[in-house]
Design an enzyme around this catalytic site. Sequence first.
Site, short mmCIF file in Angstrom:
data_model
loop_
_atom_site.label_atom_id
_atom_site.label_comp_id
_atom_site.label_asym_id
_atom_site.label_seq_id
_atom_site.Cartn_x
_atom_site.Cartn_y
_atom_site.Cartn_z
N GLU A 1 0.79 -1.23 0.00
CA GLU A 1 0.00 0.00 0.00
C GLU A 1 0.82 1.29 0.00
O GLU A 1 0.81 2.04 0.99
CB GLU A 1 -0.98 0.00 1.18
CG GLU A 1 -1.92 -1.18 1.19
CD GLU A 1 -3.03 -1.05 2.23
OE1 GLU A 1 -2.93 -0.19 3.12
OE2 GLU A 1 -4.01 -1.81 2.14
N GLU B 1 -5.56 -8.59 0.60
CA GLU B 1 -6.29 -8.28 1.83
C GLU B 1 -7.74 -7.99 1.47
O GLU B 1 -8.02 -7.31 0.48
CB GLU B 1 -5.75 -7.02 2.53
CG GLU B 1 -4.44 -7.19 3.22
CD GLU B 1 -3.93 -5.89 3.86
OE1 GLU B 1 -4.76 -5.04 4.24
OE2 GLU B 1 -2.71 -5.75 3.96
C1 FCB Z 1 -4.72 -2.06 5.34
C2 FCB Z 1 -3.38 -2.47 5.92
C3 FCB Z 1 -3.49 -3.54 6.98
C4 FCB Z 1 -4.70 -3.36 7.85
C5 FCB Z 1 -5.93 -3.15 7.05
C6 FCB Z 1 -7.19 -3.01 7.84
O1 FCB Z 1 -4.63 -0.75 4.88
O2 FCB Z 1 -2.55 -2.96 4.91
O3 FCB Z 1 -2.29 -3.55 7.69
O4 FCB Z 1 -4.47 -2.35 8.75
O5 FCB Z 1 -5.79 -2.04 6.22
#
Ligand code: FCB
Length: 456
Positions: free
Chosen positions: A164, A357
Site C-alpha cells: 500500500e 487483503e
Molecule cells: C490495510 C493495511 C493492513 C490493515 C488493514 C485493515 O490498509 O494494509 O495492515 O491495517 O488495512
Amino acid sequence: MRQFPPDFLWGVATSAYQIEGATTVDGRGESIWDRFAATPGKINDKSDGSVACEHYRRWPEDIELMRWMGLKSYRFSIAWPRILPAGRGQVNTAGVDFYSKLVDSLLGAGIEPFVTLYHWDLPQVLEDQGGWPMRSTGDAFVEYADVMSRALGDRVKRWITHNEPWCISVLGYGNGEHAPGHKDWSKALATSHQLLVSHGKSVQVIRSNVKNAEVGITLNLTPGEPASPSPEDADACRDFDGGFNRWFLEPLYGRGYPMDVVEDHVKAGRIPNGKLDFIQEGDLKTIAEPTDFLGVNYYSRAVLRSNRIPEEKNAPRTVFVNPAKTDMDWEVYPKGLTKLLVHLESEYKPGPIYITENGCAYSTGLSADGRVHDTQRVDYLRTHLEACADAIGQGVNLAGYFAWSLLDNFEWAYGYEKRFGLVYVDYATQQRTPKDSAHLYRDVVAQNGLDVEQAA
Ligand code: FCB
C-alpha cells in the site's frame, strides 16, 4: 455452489508490527511505528505494538490455526528492523532465523509462505536520515530485499515488495495520521516515487536471487463512483481515482504519472517549482519493470460528491451509500470488488491478481457458549467471495484470496479498538478463539467453493 479454480490460493494475511510484539528482543532495532506509538496523541487507545498478539513467541500456535483452517498460503511481512537494525549494513542473524524457522514450519504444515517485505515498519534510523522521501532509503530497501531473498529464496517463491504505497506516502508523510507523522505533501509525493523506484529495483534483485520467483506489489485500490451524473461529481471522482489508484497503477504499467493529477498537485502548490524533480532519468522504466502478479487490497468503494459547488446547485444524488458499515465506518460494498477486478483486468492486464487483503472490523466478542458469533463478518466474507467468483466468471485472472486478518491485532492509529480477525484474541490472556467466520472460511477452503444456498 460457486466453485473456484482448482489451484486457487486460499490464505490469510498479517503484518509484523501488528501481531509480533517482542519489539526489543533479539537485537531488533527501533521502527517508526515504535516511535510514533510512543508519541502522545497518535494512537487512539494509547497502545502500541510492543506486545500485540505475541506472535513472535506464539507462532507455532498460529500456524496450527492456519492448518486447522486448511489454508494453502500465509501472507506475512518481515520486520526490516529485525533484519537490519541500523537500516542497512550489519545483518542481525537472530532476526533472519526467526523468519527462517517460521517458513520451515509453514512448509512443514503444507502452507506456502507469501512474503511482504515492507508493511510500514521502517527502521527509525533511516527516518532520522530523511526517511522515504530520500532516494537513499529506497536503496537501503533494495539492500534489505537482497538480504531476505538470499536468506529465504530457496523456500519462498512469492514476494510482495511494498504494501500500500498510498498509505505509506499519504498517511505517513502527507496528512500525518500514520508513522512517521509528517504533514508535507511534497514529502508524500517524493515518498510515493521512491517507493515505486525501490519496488522496480528490488523486483530485479529478487528475481536474480530466487529461482522461479513470482514478484509483485500490493496496492490498496478503491473504486470511485460519482454521486450524480453532474460534471462536478464526475470531476471529483476523476480527482479521487487519480490520486488513490491511477497515481500508482499508471507508472507501474508503463504509462508514467497521470498528467491530470500532476496538474492538480501543481495548482494546489504541492509540488515546489511545479516540477517533479525527484524523478531521475530511467526511473519510469525501473518502476515499470514487469511483475508476475498484482496484489490488491480491497475494503470498500468511495462515492464522490463535489465540494466545488453548493449542494443545492449540484444535480440530485443518484448513488446512495449502503447504510451497512463496518466499525471503521467503511461502507460494505462487495459489488465494488467485482467492478474493480474487471476494470483492472481490461485496463492493465496485470497477469494473475491476488486479493492480498479483504476484511472488516466488527467488535463482536465471546458469547456464553464460548464461541464468537460474528454474523456481520460472515456476511461480509460470503458476499465478497461471491464478488470474487463473479469476477472470475467475467474473465478475471484471479489466482488467490487472503482474508485480512488471521487474528485481531494492532490496527495502527486505532490501536486494539478495531477487530479484523477471523480469530478472536483475548489480549489479557492471549487466548485465540476461531470466530464463526473462521469456521465458514474453513468450509469454503475445504470445498474450494462457496455454498450459495447457505449464503442467503
Ligand atoms: C490495510 C493495511 C493492513 C490493515 C488493514 C485493515 O490498509 O494494509 O495492515 O491495517 O488495512
